[in-house]
Design a protein around this motif. Structure first.
Motif, PDB file in Angstrom:
ATOM      1  N   PHE A   1       0.847  -1.178   0.000  1.00 27.62           N
ATOM      2  CA  PHE A   1       0.000   0.000   0.000  1.00 27.62           C
ATOM      3  C   PHE A   1       0.889   1.236   0.000  1.00 27.62           C
ATOM      4  O   PHE A   1       1.880   1.297   0.735  1.00 27.62           O
ATOM      5  CB  PHE A   1      -0.897   0.019   1.241  1.00 27.62           C
ATOM      6  CG  PHE A   1      -1.616   1.326   1.436  1.00 27.62           C
ATOM      7  CD1 PHE A   1      -2.761   1.622   0.714  1.00 27.62           C
ATOM      8  CD2 PHE A   1      -1.120   2.274   2.326  1.00 27.62           C
ATOM      9  CE1 PHE A   1      -3.417   2.833   0.890  1.00 27.62           C
ATOM     10  CE2 PHE A   1      -1.769   3.485   2.500  1.00 27.62           C
ATOM     11  CZ  PHE A   1      -2.921   3.774   1.780  1.00 27.62           C
ATOM     12  N   TYR A   2       0.561   2.227  -0.837  1.00 26.10           N
ATOM     13  CA  TYR A   2       1.377   3.434  -0.857  1.00 26.10           C
ATOM     14  C   TYR A   2       0.500   4.685  -0.936  1.00 26.10           C
ATOM     15  O   TYR A   2      -0.620   4.666  -1.447  1.00 26.10           O
ATOM     16  CB  TYR A   2       2.376   3.410  -2.014  1.00 26.10           C
ATOM     17  CG  TYR A   2       1.780   3.354  -3.404  1.00 26.10           C
ATOM     18  CD1 TYR A   2       1.408   4.506  -4.087  1.00 26.10           C
ATOM     19  CD2 TYR A   2       1.607   2.130  -4.048  1.00 26.10           C
ATOM     20  CE1 TYR A   2       0.879   4.450  -5.368  1.00 26.10           C
ATOM     21  CE2 TYR A   2       1.075   2.063  -5.328  1.00 26.10           C
ATOM     22  CZ  TYR A   2       0.715   3.227  -5.985  1.00 26.10           C
ATOM     23  OH  TYR A   2       0.179   3.174  -7.245  1.00 26.10           O
ATOM     24  N   PHE A   3       1.061   5.756  -0.397  1.00 19.83           N
ATOM     25  CA  PHE A   3       0.424   7.069  -0.409  1.00 19.83           C
ATOM     26  C   PHE A   3       1.490   8.105  -0.748  1.00 19.83           C
ATOM     27  O   PHE A   3       2.591   8.066  -0.203  1.00 19.83           O
ATOM     28  CB  PHE A   3      -0.197   7.390   0.955  1.00 19.83           C
ATOM     29  CG  PHE A   3      -0.634   8.831   1.090  1.00 19.83           C
ATOM     30  CD1 PHE A   3      -1.821   9.266   0.538  1.00 19.83           C
ATOM     31  CD2 PHE A   3       0.173   9.750   1.749  1.00 19.83           C
ATOM     32  CE1 PHE A   3      -2.216  10.598   0.649  1.00 19.83           C
ATOM     33  CE2 PHE A   3      -0.210  11.074   1.868  1.00 19.83           C
ATOM     34  CZ  PHE A   3      -1.409  11.503   1.313  1.00 19.83           C
ATOM     35  N   LYS A   4       1.171   9.006  -1.673  1.00 18.79           N
ATOM     36  CA  LYS A   4       2.106  10.063  -2.057  1.00 18.79           C
ATOM     37  C   LYS A   4       1.409  11.411  -2.001  1.00 18.79           C
ATOM     38  O   LYS A   4       0.218  11.525  -2.336  1.00 18.79           O
ATOM     39  CB  LYS A   4       2.626   9.857  -3.483  1.00 18.79           C
ATOM     40  CG  LYS A   4       3.344   8.561  -3.724  1.00 18.79           C
ATOM     41  CD  LYS A   4       3.915   8.569  -5.143  1.00 18.79           C
ATOM     42  CE  LYS A   4       3.742   7.234  -5.790  1.00 18.79           C
ATOM     43  NZ  LYS A   4       4.256   7.220  -7.166  1.00 18.79           N
ATOM     44  N   ALA A   5       2.157  12.420  -1.616  1.00 18.36           N
ATOM     45  CA  ALA A   5       1.690  13.805  -1.659  1.00 18.36           C
ATOM     46  C   ALA A   5       2.703  14.590  -2.483  1.00 18.36           C
ATOM     47  O   ALA A   5       3.874  14.689  -2.096  1.00 18.36           O
ATOM     48  CB  ALA A   5       1.561  14.384  -0.260  1.00 18.36           C
ATOM     49  N   GLN A   6       2.274  15.132  -3.607  1.00 18.81           N
ATOM     50  CA  GLN A   6       3.157  15.879  -4.500  1.00 18.81           C
ATOM     51  C   GLN A   6       2.785  17.360  -4.469  1.00 18.81           C
ATOM     52  O   GLN A   6       1.608  17.712  -4.398  1.00 18.81           O
ATOM     53  CB  GLN A   6       3.047  15.332  -5.922  1.00 18.81           C
ATOM     54  CG  GLN A   6       3.451  13.871  -6.058  1.00 18.81           C
ATOM     55  CD  GLN A   6       3.176  13.309  -7.432  1.00 18.81           C
ATOM     56  OE1 GLN A   6       2.310  13.783  -8.157  1.00 18.81           O
ATOM     57  NE2 GLN A   6       3.911  12.260  -7.811  1.00 18.81           N
ATOM     58  N   ASN A   7       3.827  18.213  -4.525  1.00 19.22           N
ATOM     59  CA  ASN A   7       3.613  19.660  -4.451  1.00 19.22           C
ATOM     60  C   ASN A   7       2.716  19.983  -3.259  1.00 19.22           C
ATOM     61  O   ASN A   7       1.643  20.587  -3.390  1.00 19.22           O
ATOM     62  CB  ASN A   7       3.003  20.188  -5.752  1.00 19.22           C
ATOM     63  CG  ASN A   7       3.039  21.701  -5.844  1.00 19.22           C
ATOM     64  OD1 ASN A   7       3.569  22.393  -4.962  1.00 19.22           O
ATOM     65  ND2 ASN A   7       2.444  22.242  -6.899  1.00 19.22           N
ATOM     66  N   ILE A   8       3.176  19.603  -2.087  1.00 19.92           N
ATOM     67  CA  ILE A   8       2.373  19.674  -0.863  1.00 19.92           C
ATOM     68  C   ILE A   8       1.848  21.087  -0.603  1.00 19.92           C
ATOM     69  O   ILE A   8       0.707  21.272  -0.167  1.00 19.92           O
ATOM     70  CB  ILE A   8       3.203  19.173   0.339  1.00 19.92           C
ATOM     71  CG1 ILE A   8       3.470  17.661   0.191  1.00 19.92           C
ATOM     72  CG2 ILE A   8       2.494  19.450   1.652  1.00 19.92           C
ATOM     73  CD1 ILE A   8       4.381  17.097   1.238  1.00 19.92           C
ATOM     74  N   PHE A   9       2.649  22.099  -0.879  1.00 16.13           N
ATOM     75  CA  PHE A   9       2.260  23.475  -0.574  1.00 16.13           C
ATOM     76  C   PHE A   9       1.592  24.177  -1.755  1.00 16.13           C
ATOM     77  O   PHE A   9       1.439  25.400  -1.736  1.00 16.13           O
ATOM     78  CB  PHE A   9       3.481  24.255  -0.085  1.00 16.13           C
ATOM     79  CG  PHE A   9       4.047  23.710   1.196  1.00 16.13           C
ATOM     80  CD1 PHE A   9       3.388  23.902   2.396  1.00 16.13           C
ATOM     81  CD2 PHE A   9       5.227  22.969   1.192  1.00 16.13           C
ATOM     82  CE1 PHE A   9       3.898  23.383   3.581  1.00 16.13           C
ATOM     83  CE2 PHE A   9       5.747  22.449   2.362  1.00 16.13           C
ATOM     84  CZ  PHE A   9       5.077  22.655   3.565  1.00 16.13           C
ATOM     85  N   ASP A  10       1.191  23.405  -2.766  1.00 18.35           N
ATOM     86  CA  ASP A  10       0.422  23.919  -3.896  1.00 18.35           C
ATOM     87  C   ASP A  10       1.107  25.123  -4.550  1.00 18.35           C
ATOM     88  O   ASP A  10       0.485  26.167  -4.797  1.00 18.35           O
ATOM     89  CB  ASP A  10      -0.983  24.304  -3.437  1.00 18.35           C
ATOM     90  CG  ASP A  10      -1.988  24.301  -4.581  1.00 18.35           C
ATOM     91  OD1 ASP A  10      -1.739  23.618  -5.592  1.00 18.35           O
ATOM     92  OD2 ASP A  10      -3.005  25.002  -4.468  1.00 18.35           O
ATOM     93  N   VAL A  11       2.399  24.957  -4.832  1.00 19.77           N
ATOM     94  CA  VAL A  11       3.211  26.040  -5.389  1.00 19.77           C
ATOM     95  C   VAL A  11       2.854  26.275  -6.857  1.00 19.77           C
ATOM     96  O   VAL A  11       2.615  25.332  -7.610  1.00 19.77           O
ATOM     97  CB  VAL A  11       4.712  25.695  -5.251  1.00 19.77           C
ATOM     98  CG1 VAL A  11       5.584  26.701  -5.985  1.00 19.77           C
ATOM     99  CG2 VAL A  11       5.097  25.627  -3.782  1.00 19.77           C
ATOM    100  N   LYS A  12       2.818  27.530  -7.263  1.00 18.67           N
ATOM    101  CA  LYS A  12       2.633  27.878  -8.667  1.00 18.67           C
ATOM    102  C   LYS A  12       3.960  27.714  -9.393  1.00 18.67           C
ATOM    103  O   LYS A  12       4.957  28.331  -9.012  1.00 18.67           O
ATOM    104  CB  LYS A  12       2.133  29.318  -8.803  1.00 18.67           C
ATOM    105  CG  LYS A  12       0.794  29.578  -8.128  1.00 18.67           C
ATOM    106  CD  LYS A  12       0.397  31.043  -8.270  1.00 18.67           C
ATOM    107  CE  LYS A  12      -0.933  31.309  -7.572  1.00 18.67           C
ATOM    108  NZ  LYS A  12      -1.323  32.736  -7.694  1.00 18.67           N
TER     109      LYS A  12
END
Length: 688
Positions: free
Chosen positions: A650-661
């Motif tokens: 099982f895996y979980f990823k968070a990309q561009n966590i701070f929602d950068v432009k």
């Protein structure tokens, strides 16, 4: 001398051109192979030690995912050679994205062209298009992705088992682009051995930024003692992706739908094997540059491959014949506006012989032909036929601490345009190219090497560089080719230091490549009255590409933490191009990037955290805008479990966590297609 060479080449081509008779004779004589894929199933020790119905894999049983293979892990002369970077196993599973460019974009020296998240090709050391060949199991991928940036690579990344980037003399086995590198996509659709037992895999995945959902599955089995069978399939769908840099929040017409399936069968012999496979690929996706257009793509691909070992004085003789049929339609406002069709055939014959314990020699022949046509509103070039015949040889020796490698490749290219009422009378151009590369490696100590590489290449102009003459909305130019363009000639030099042990993997490199005549689109300053697009012409100019790459990965001592193992990876790269005739930068120069990643592995889970910084680009080419810098933060968590005979991850990823432009300077449509915003990915993998 040249007359004699042409005479022999014509006769070699006559008997080497692809036909059913040659395939039959070749298969009868040799029996032949492609590169096999790594086994992605869990190791047998983990299963052997599992005595309960549900068990957590112990830390000793779980191998820390490979960070990146830097240089040559196998020092045997018969081992894999020239592979600078490899993604495979769990590391590849973590990196896979919906396009090949995005999958590789975190590798040192590799960027993405980013024409949206689904149509991105890899950019190696600032080079792209025909300068970066994309292969599948050692043969060229036949599609239209190098012709236009809005055309997707007709390969499903979620079905790949390994991706290699090959440079230096060994890349001459596949092409002459030794400087940037060759991207080789490895599958095991033609198995090279019979599996001991039935095995398979399945994966389901969801992403939030585009409401993406995908699934892929496959397996290998045996039929009796000598037959191996493989199958795999993948399906993927996503909607328009979200970006905080986009007005309205979502990038219009960035949706995607993909479906693909493959089957392969192999007959295994004592000294080799013979196999065949078939792949059917379909895709439908929007073109961000024009919200009223979407593309329907289809490709069918057949392979016959095999190997005969220890025959005729050679350690190995390999054969591969590949045929692809590709077409896509560009649908505008519900009507077919333009249709692209390609068909291509490639045959390879490769010989390897170990001359004593110190010298390994390889040589081979390659024949490739391709027919391309475009009909409709955006047909900016006539139908063309391309043929390539090449001979290569690569030799490697070892004397004490010195390991020299030498590669040569001769190519004969013919490019012909068809008669057309719009483009005029067809023309034919022929080019001969002689290419050479010398690599000298010195082993400082076990796992540590100094490497010096020098290369001279000659690349024939592509069909669009020679014959383009029309509006191309995807690039934003009215493109004009020239059938008077010369071969693109270059010289390059690279110096690198490599250090690889079980605890540490590091590489540092500096490089420079001088072009006598760099072929590229250069704006003329004029505008086409019919389309309203600025006119850009393919020209030959002196140019230079230079830069450096650094990668340092290390596992910290076991006593650093009370529980678990911590590793870190530092990366940085820069590739700058300059027009030596004007001093101006070449278009879409790769920006300076730096990143640091931490990987923590404990008994029950693994987690990683990455910070990546991309610097601003303010010094730009003519008619090119600057791009701001940005910093992205990504993280991931995965946990493996065993349930009876099944292994889950099982895996979980968070990309561009701070929602950068953020915008990609390598993209032709960076103003229309910013990078995706915050994205959460959840997935479940199973191996059985």
């Amino acid at each position: 001398m040249m007359f004699e060479l042409d005479f022999y080449i014509k006769h070699l081509k006559k008997y080497f051109c692809v036909s059913s008779g040659l395939v039959g004779i070749g298969l009868y004589m040799f029996g032949f192979t492609t590169v096999s894929a790594e086994n992605l199933s869990p190791n047998s020790s983990a299963f052997a030690q599992n005595t309960s119905k549900v068990a957590v894999i112990n830390n000793n049983d779980v191998v820390i995912p490979e960070i990146t293979v830097l240089g040559l892990a196998n020092t045997s002369l018969a081992g894999d050679r020239g592979v600078i970077s490899t993604l495979s196993g769990k590391e590849l599973e973590k990196r896979k994205q919906s396009s090949l460019g995005e999958t590789l974009s975190r590798e040192v020296g590799v960027h993405s062209s980013f024409y949206g998240p689904h149509t991105s090709r890899p950019v190696l050391r600032g080079l792209e298009g025909d300068r970066v060949p994309i292969l599948q199991n050692g043969v060229m991928v036949t599609d239209a992705s190098s012709l236009s940036p809005d055309h997707a690579v007709a390969v499903e990344p979620f079905s790949l088992d390994k991706i290699e980037i090959i440079r230096g003399p060994d890349s001459f086995k596949y092409g002459v682009q030794a400087f940037g590198g060759v991207v080789n996509l490895v599958t095991h659709r033609i198995p090279e051995k019979v599996p001991e037992k039935h095995k398979g895999h399945a994966e389901a995945r969801f992403s939030s930024v585009d409401l993406g959902r995908s699934g892929n599955y496959g397996g290998d089995t045996h039929i009796g003692k000598n037959w191996a069978f493989h199958w795999d399939a993948a399906e993927r769908a996503s909607d328009d992706y979200r970006s905080s840099a986009q007005a309205g929040g979502r990038v219009k017409n960035s949706f995607n739908r993909v479906g693909t399936g493959s089957m392969g069968v192999t007959r295994v012999f004592d000294q080799g094997f013979l196999g065949t496979s078939f792949t059917d690929y379909h895709s439908k996706y929007g073109t961000i540059a024009d919200p009223s257009v979407y593309i329907k793509l289809s490709q069918q691909h057949w392979d016959v491959a095999g190997e005969r070992r220890n025959w005729g004085g050679f350690n190995s003789i390999k054969f591969n014949n590949s045929y692809s049929r590709y077409h896509h339609e560009e649908i505008e406002d519900g009507e077919e506006a333009t249709k692209f069709k390609n068909s291509g055939n490639e045959s390879r014959l490769d010989f390897q012989r170990l001359i004593g314990p110190n010298i390994d020699s390889q040589f081979g022949f390659q024949y490739h032909n391709k027919s391309s046509s475009a009909l409709g509103e955006e047909a900016f070039m006539p139908s063309t036929k391309n043929s390539l015949f090449s001979i290569y040889t690569v030799g490697r020796g070892q004397w004490g601490k010195w390991i020299p490698t030498v590669g040569f490749r001769y190519e004969q290219n013919q490019v012909r345009s068809e008669d057309s009422s719009f483009f005029g009378v067809g023309k034919q151009k022929s080019f001969d190219g002689l290419n050479g590369s010398v690599e000298l490696k010195y082993q400082l100590k076990e796992g540590q090497n100094l490497v010096l590489n020098g290369t001279m290449t000659e690349r024939a102009p592509s069909s669009e560089e020679l014959f383009a003459n029309g509006p191309h909305v995807a690039t934003g130019y009215f493109q004009v080719g020239s059938d008077q363009l010369p071969k693109e000639q270059s010289r390059s030099l690279e110096f690198s230091w490599q250090y690889q042990t079980e605890e540490k993997q590091s590489r540092m490199a500096v490089f420079v490549q001088d072009y006598k005549n760099y072929l590229s689109l250069f704006p003329t300053g004029s505008t086409d009255s019919g389309s309203g697009l600025p006119i850009a012409q393919y020209e030959s100019r002196p140019a230079r590409v230079y830069g450096w790459e650094v990668e340092w990965g290390q596992k910290l001592p076991q006593n650093f933490l009370k529980h678990g193992v911590l590793s870190y990876v530092l990366k940085a790269d820069l590739a700058h191009g300059v027009d030596r005739s004007t001093g101006a930068p070449l278009p879409r120069t790769a920006p300076l990037r730096e990143s640091v990643a931490l990987v923590y592995k404990a008994n029950r889970y693994q987690t990683d955290l990455e910070l990546q910084r991309v610097e601003a680009v303010t010094r730009t080419a003519v008619h090119e805008t600057s791009t701001g810098g940005y910093t992205l933060v990504n993280m991931g968590v995965e946990s493996p479990l065993i349930y009876e005979k099944f292994w889950f991850n099982f895996y979980f990823k968070a990309q561009n966590i701070f929602d950068v432009k953020a915008r990609n300077h390598m993209s032709l449509i960076k103003d229309l297609a910013p990078l995706p915003g915050r994205n959460f990915i959840v997935g479940l993998q199973s191996y059985f």
